[in-house]
Design a protein around this motif. Structure first.
Motif, mmCIF file in Angstrom:
data_model
loop_
_atom_site.group_PDB
_atom_site.id
_atom_site.type_symbol
_atom_site.label_atom_id
_atom_site.label_comp_id
_atom_site.label_asym_id
_atom_site.label_seq_id
_atom_site.Cartn_x
_atom_site.Cartn_y
_atom_site.Cartn_z
ATOM 1 N N SER A 138 25.745 -42.535 51.342
ATOM 2 C CA SER A 138 25.585 -43.890 51.977
ATOM 3 C C SER A 138 24.360 -43.986 53.101
ATOM 4 N N ARG A 139 23.987 -43.330 53.999
ATOM 5 C CA ARG A 139 23.065 -43.550 54.749
ATOM 6 C C ARG A 139 21.471 -43.183 54.072
ATOM 7 N N ILE A 184 20.700 -36.253 54.975
ATOM 8 C CA ILE A 184 19.935 -37.381 54.868
ATOM 9 C C ILE A 184 18.622 -37.040 54.156
ATOM 10 N N THR A 218 28.719 -39.928 53.868
ATOM 11 C CA THR A 218 28.043 -40.667 54.798
ATOM 12 C C THR A 218 26.759 -40.433 54.897
ATOM 13 N N GLY A 219 26.277 -39.097 54.975
ATOM 14 C CA GLY A 219 24.903 -38.688 55.335
ATOM 15 C C GLY A 219 24.039 -38.860 54.141
ATOM 16 N N TYR A 249 22.038 -34.952 59.962
ATOM 17 C CA TYR A 249 20.927 -35.937 60.218
ATOM 18 C C TYR A 249 19.681 -35.076 60.765
#
Length: 390
Positions: free
Chosen positions: A144-145, A200, A140-141, A125
């Motif tokens: 998804s995010r 991200i 996740t990073g 991030y």
């Protein structure tokens, strides 16, 4: 080779950081991978053994490198790493920023003593904000995010993760491009710099078409259920033999071309179906006609039809079909990789090649700690100093 003479030190695990360094190794850089005694976790997938030589996952991210084992949490291990870094050009790491700072291996701690060093930080991030030290994988990073999953998965389907390493490899390429830009800058200034990439931010760029609309207008139409999509000839269509073809129109002329190809030119004469179709019901009606036409055709016949009509299409290929695809072979998608035990196996190639340059097969991925003593001798450590850390 292109990057011959460039020394790269990697303190990284999994995919995004190692993948960036692997590309540089394949293009001629001397890449030294520093691991703990436990080794990179990707070593545990399909372990390299005499019975099954060559871990395909670890090899993909680490072929061509030399391997060193150091405990950088201890003073002598950190000192050994600094000795290796003394004449390095690039340092690639995806350890969490807080852990690097505690070990005195963050950029702020190194830049004064190593002013020429290009320090590439890969994180989940970024290096600012409340979530600097939140752990992340690409699922996740990036997926998804960063909004990639929600923009890709239609709302009538349950969420699913991206495949392993998918977003990591995009991030690896982003990091590689940034590192090479910094190398070019240093050729003019003589000074290195901090280079930063994150899962991200790379995900936000990868989904940038949709995100740009969201940022500009406050909303964006992303993945929709098939029946709600605005084009009757865009997407996947199933043939008689159960295979899927992806068809994408590139302009208004494609619609009459497809209608003519399936023997339904009459549709173009109906004002209800004029392009662009204003009513979603009309789109669904034409989509049903196209679906029925493809359902009567074999895959080969459908492909030949679309090729003749000069419509952009491709098969939805399985990995087995890709591996056997002669065009994928001609495009350079695969490379023969030594397994380190006298044999070799076919593996994915790096995504760029350089016509006229015929590189040798990459060196095998290193065994854990295989080159520790060799690299430390090159860094100027004495045998007793090497014994203390090796």
């Amino acid at each position: 080779m292109l990057l011959e003479g460039l020394k790269v030190v990697e303190l990284a695990t999994w995919v995004a950081g190692p993948g960036c360094a692997a590309a540089m190794a394949e293009w001629g850089a001397d890449v030294i991978k520093v691991e703990s005694a436990a080794g990179d976790p990707t070593r545990t997938f399909f372990p390299d053994t005499p019975e099954s030589p060559g871990n395909p996952v670890f090899s993909l991210e680490n072929r061509g490198k030399r391997g060193v084992v150091l405990n950088t949490s201890k003073a002598d291990g950190r000192a050994a790493l600094l000795a290796i870094l003394a004449d390095a050009d690039v340092f690639v790491t995806n350890l969490r920023p807080g852990a690097l700072k505690r070990a005195g291996l963050d950029y702020a701690s190194l830049k004064a003593g190593l002013p020429r060093l290009i320090y590439a930080s890969v994180s989940g991030y970024g290096l600012e904000g409340a979530d600097v030290d939140v752990p992340a994988f690409d699922i996740t990073g990036f997926w998804s995010r960063a909004g990639v999953a929600a923009s890709t998965i239609p709302p009538d389907q349950p969420p699913f993760p991206c495949r392993p390493g998918f977003g990591d490899h995009v991030t690896a390429l982003a990091t590689l491009s940034a590192v090479l830009a910094a190398v070019h800058e240093r050729s003019r200034t003589g000074v290195g710099r901090l280079v930063e990439t994150s899962l991200i931010r790379t995900g936000a760029y990868a989904i940038g078409w949709d995100l740009s609309v969201q940022l500009r207008y406050g909303q964006a139409v992303t993945a929709q259920p098939r029946r709600d999509r605005p084009s009757a000839i865009s997407g996947y269509f199933r043939t008689r033999d159960g295979r899927w073809i992806c068809m994408v129109p590139r302009g208004p002329a494609c619609f009459p071309a497809v209608m003519a190809a399936i023997g339904r030119s009459d549709i173009c004469e109906n004002p209800r179906y004029a392009i662009p179709m204003a009513e979603q019901d009309a789109v669904r009606e034409v989509m049903a006609i196209v679906d029925a036409a493809f359902a009567e055709l074999s895959f080969d016949a459908a492909g030949a039809m679309l090729t003749k009509a000069d419509v952009i299409w491709a098969p939805m290929a399985t990995l087995a079909e890709l591996a056997a695809d002669p065009q994928a072979q001609a495009a350079g998608c695969f490379v023969e990789t030594p397994d380190g035990r006298g044999g070799s196996f076919r593996a994915p190639a790096m995504p760029a090649r350089f016509p006229g340059l015929d590189p040798a097969p990459p060196r095998p991925a290193p065994q854990l700690g295989q080159h520790t003593r060799e690299v430390l001798r090159e860094a100027g450590l004495t045998e007793s100093e090497i014994d203390a850390v090796a």
